[in-house]
Design a protein around this motif. Structure first.
Motif, PDB file in Angstrom:
ATOM      1  N   GLU A   1      16.123  -8.441   5.316  1.00  0.00           N
ATOM      2  CA  GLU A   1      16.797  -7.830   6.459  1.00  0.00           C
ATOM      3  C   GLU A   1      15.959  -7.967   7.728  1.00  0.00           C
ATOM      4  OE1 GLU A   1      17.610  -3.858   5.394  1.00  0.00           O
ATOM      5  OE2 GLU A   1      19.134  -4.361   3.899  1.00  0.00           O
ATOM      6  N   THR A   2      14.639  -7.834   7.602  1.00  0.00           N
ATOM      7  CA  THR A   2      13.763  -7.975   8.770  1.00  0.00           C
ATOM      8  C   THR A   2      13.822  -9.388   9.327  1.00  0.00           C
ATOM      9  OG1 THR A   2      12.288  -6.302   7.823  1.00  0.00           O
ATOM     10  CG2 THR A   2      11.418  -7.650   9.613  1.00  0.00           C
ATOM     11  N   LEU A   3      13.797 -10.374   8.440  1.00  0.00           N
ATOM     12  CA  LEU A   3      13.859 -11.766   8.896  1.00  0.00           C
ATOM     13  C   LEU A   3      15.203 -12.075   9.558  1.00  0.00           C
ATOM     14  CD1 LEU A   3      12.173 -13.513   5.813  1.00  0.00           C
ATOM     15  CD2 LEU A   3      11.116 -12.866   7.997  1.00  0.00           C
ATOM     16  N   CYS A  60      11.780   4.616  18.522  1.00  0.00           N
ATOM     17  CA  CYS A  60      12.069   4.079  17.188  1.00  0.00           C
ATOM     18  C   CYS A  60      11.116   4.712  16.183  1.00  0.00           C
ATOM     19  CB  CYS A  60      11.941   2.562  17.171  1.00  0.00           C
ATOM     20  SG  CYS A  60      10.306   1.944  17.623  1.00  0.00           S
ATOM     21  N   LYS A  65       3.443  -2.341   4.530  1.00  0.00           N
ATOM     22  CA  LYS A  65       3.719  -3.081   5.760  1.00  0.00           C
ATOM     23  C   LYS A  65       4.093  -4.535   5.476  1.00  0.00           C
ATOM     24  CE  LYS A  65       1.672  -4.207  10.235  1.00  0.00           C
ATOM     25  NZ  LYS A  65       0.472  -4.061  11.115  1.00  0.00           N
ATOM     26  N   TYR A  87       5.335   3.278   5.768  1.00  0.00           N
ATOM     27  CA  TYR A  87       5.358   1.932   6.338  1.00  0.00           C
ATOM     28  C   TYR A  87       3.975   1.281   6.271  1.00  0.00           C
ATOM     29  CZ  TYR A  87       5.593  -1.757   9.868  1.00  0.00           C
ATOM     30  OH  TYR A  87       5.508  -2.957  10.537  1.00  0.00           O
ATOM     31  N   LEU A 127      17.167  -9.913  11.077  1.00  0.00           N
ATOM     32  CA  LEU A 127      17.188  -9.218  12.360  1.00  0.00           C
ATOM     33  C   LEU A 127      16.328  -9.942  13.386  1.00  0.00           C
ATOM     34  CD1 LEU A 127      18.118  -6.744  13.958  1.00  0.00           C
ATOM     35  CD2 LEU A 127      16.125  -5.515  13.092  1.00  0.00           C
ATOM     36  N   ARG A 128      15.185 -10.466  12.929  1.00  0.00           N
ATOM     37  CA  ARG A 128      14.307 -11.202  13.849  1.00  0.00           C
ATOM     38  C   ARG A 128      14.989 -12.474  14.355  1.00  0.00           C
ATOM     39  NH1 ARG A 128       8.599 -12.075  11.318  1.00  0.00           N
ATOM     40  NH2 ARG A 128       8.745  -9.790  11.393  1.00  0.00           N
ATOM     41  N   TRP A 166       7.692  -4.801   4.216  1.00  0.00           N
ATOM     42  CA  TRP A 166       8.698  -4.597   5.261  1.00  0.00           C
ATOM     43  C   TRP A 166       8.775  -5.806   6.195  1.00  0.00           C
ATOM     44  CZ3 TRP A 166      12.356  -1.257   4.823  1.00  0.00           C
ATOM     45  CH2 TRP A 166      12.149  -0.041   4.165  1.00  0.00           C
ATOM     46  N   GLU A 167       7.629  -6.410   6.502  1.00  0.00           N
ATOM     47  CA  GLU A 167       7.634  -7.542   7.433  1.00  0.00           C
ATOM     48  C   GLU A 167       8.259  -8.788   6.833  1.00  0.00           C
ATOM     49  OE1 GLU A 167       3.636  -8.068   8.668  1.00  0.00           O
ATOM     50  OE2 GLU A 167       3.695  -6.460  10.160  1.00  0.00           O
ATOM     51  N   THR A 168       8.190  -8.933   5.512  1.00  0.00           N
ATOM     52  CA  THR A 168       8.753 -10.121   4.859  1.00  0.00           C
ATOM     53  C   THR A 168      10.098  -9.836   4.192  1.00  0.00           C
ATOM     54  OG1 THR A 168       7.476  -9.597   2.849  1.00  0.00           O
ATOM     55  CG2 THR A 168       6.477 -11.114   4.454  1.00  0.00           C
ATOM     56  N   ARG A 200       9.388   4.382  12.277  1.00  0.00           N
ATOM     57  CA  ARG A 200       9.080   3.493  11.167  1.00  0.00           C
ATOM     58  C   ARG A 200       9.557   4.093   9.860  1.00  0.00           C
ATOM     59  NH1 ARG A 200       2.864   1.581  12.629  1.00  0.00           N
ATOM     60  NH2 ARG A 200       3.425   0.236  14.408  1.00  0.00           N
TER      61      ARG A 200
END
Length: 287
Positions: free
Chosen positions: A222-224, A204, A214, A210, A226-227, A217-219, A206
């Motif tokens: 789309e990330t939430l 994968c 960071k 990133y 996907l999580r 991206w973590e918040t 990044r």
């Protein structure tokens, strides 16, 4: 005489220049590209056309088959399977287009094309650069549990190279050449690349910058999402495995209980049977 000859030569040169100029003008006019403005027609002849454009082996033909609901175009996991431009009518007024994949070698380097499934592995003549590209981003020796070919008895070894990784994988899997019975490093390299293309070895990347962004991206939404989806899938798998395990344990307990019940019933039948009923001299003994 010399002056007349010089004039004749100059006149011939001028004629040749004129002819070459005429030929160049003809070639230019023949291959001139039409760069005039062309107005796009959304519904040409009452039909709207929708096309799929992208890299090879990303699922363009499969998407068309899914939209139509049946197999209308040939598909394969080998990159570059679609060779021609194809059109399929989804409805009398909607036309779908399928075309061969587009690859830009100047933007995507060859090892990345191989690992992404864009370039066919069967056409790779030198796979070790792709193996090195993969090994620089994933700890292949630890992941594949490889032993260095030059490791001593205590397990100490030097640095790994792409050839060493392929040699160790060939030794572990038993890939050997037909004539000399040596480790077939080329087959081992292709096998590792196929594992990466099939997703059994995950690589994968990044997003750009990133590390600087960071937290963003973590918040990100789309990330939430996907999580949450990954958590639900893993939770369902765990629940399914746990339910299957509990069901198997309950079934085993039921079987044990049934066996114990059958044994008890057999013992009771043996107790109800009169003593010595099978002995033909039992009546003489009672008298």
């Amino acid at each position: 005489m010399a002056r007349d000859m010089a004039e004749v030569v100059e006149q011939e040169d001028d004629d040749e220049d004129e002819e070459s100029g005429d030929e160049g003008a003809a070639v230019t006019s023949r291959f001139e590209v039409d760069t005039s403005y062309h107005k796009h027609e959304e519904y040409k002849d009452g039909v709207v056309t929708i096309g799929c454009v992208g890299y090879t082996n990303v699922g363009k033909s499969s998407l068309l088959n899914g939209l139509v609901g049946t197999k209308v175009v040939s598909v394969s996991k080998t990159p570059g399977h679609t060779k021609h431009f194809q059109t399929i009518f989804l409805t009398p007024t909607v036309r779908l287009c399928d075309c061969p994949g587009l690859v830009f070698p100047s933007l995507v380097e060859r090892p990345m094309q191989i690992l992404a499934g864009i370039y066919p592995i069967a056409q790779v003549q030198e796979p070790f650069s792709a193996i090195m590209f993969l090994a620089q981003r994933i700890n292949l020796p630890k992941l594949l549990k490889l032993k260095h070919p030059e490791a001593d008895e205590e397990g100490h070894s030097g640095q790994w190279s792409a050839f060493d990784i392929c040699d160790a994988w060939a030794e572990k899997r038993g890939f050997q050449t037909a004539k000399a019975a040596r480790n077939d490093v080329y087959r081992a390299a292709n096998n590792i690349l196929r594992l990466a293309c099939d997703g059994r070895i995950c690589l994968c990347m990044r997003p750009p910058e990133y590390s600087k962004r960071k937290a963003m991206w973590e918040t990100a939404e789309e990330t939430l999402q996907l999580r949450d989806k990954i958590g639900k899938v893993l939770g369902n798998r765990l629940m399914t495995g746990r339910q299957a395990r509990l069901a198997a344990e309950e079934e085993a307990q039921d079987e044990e209980a049934d066996d114990e019940t059958e044994d008890e019933c057999e013992d009771e039948e043996d107790d109800d049977e009169p003593i010595g009923s099978s002995n033909p001299f039992a009546l003489l003994a009672e008298d």
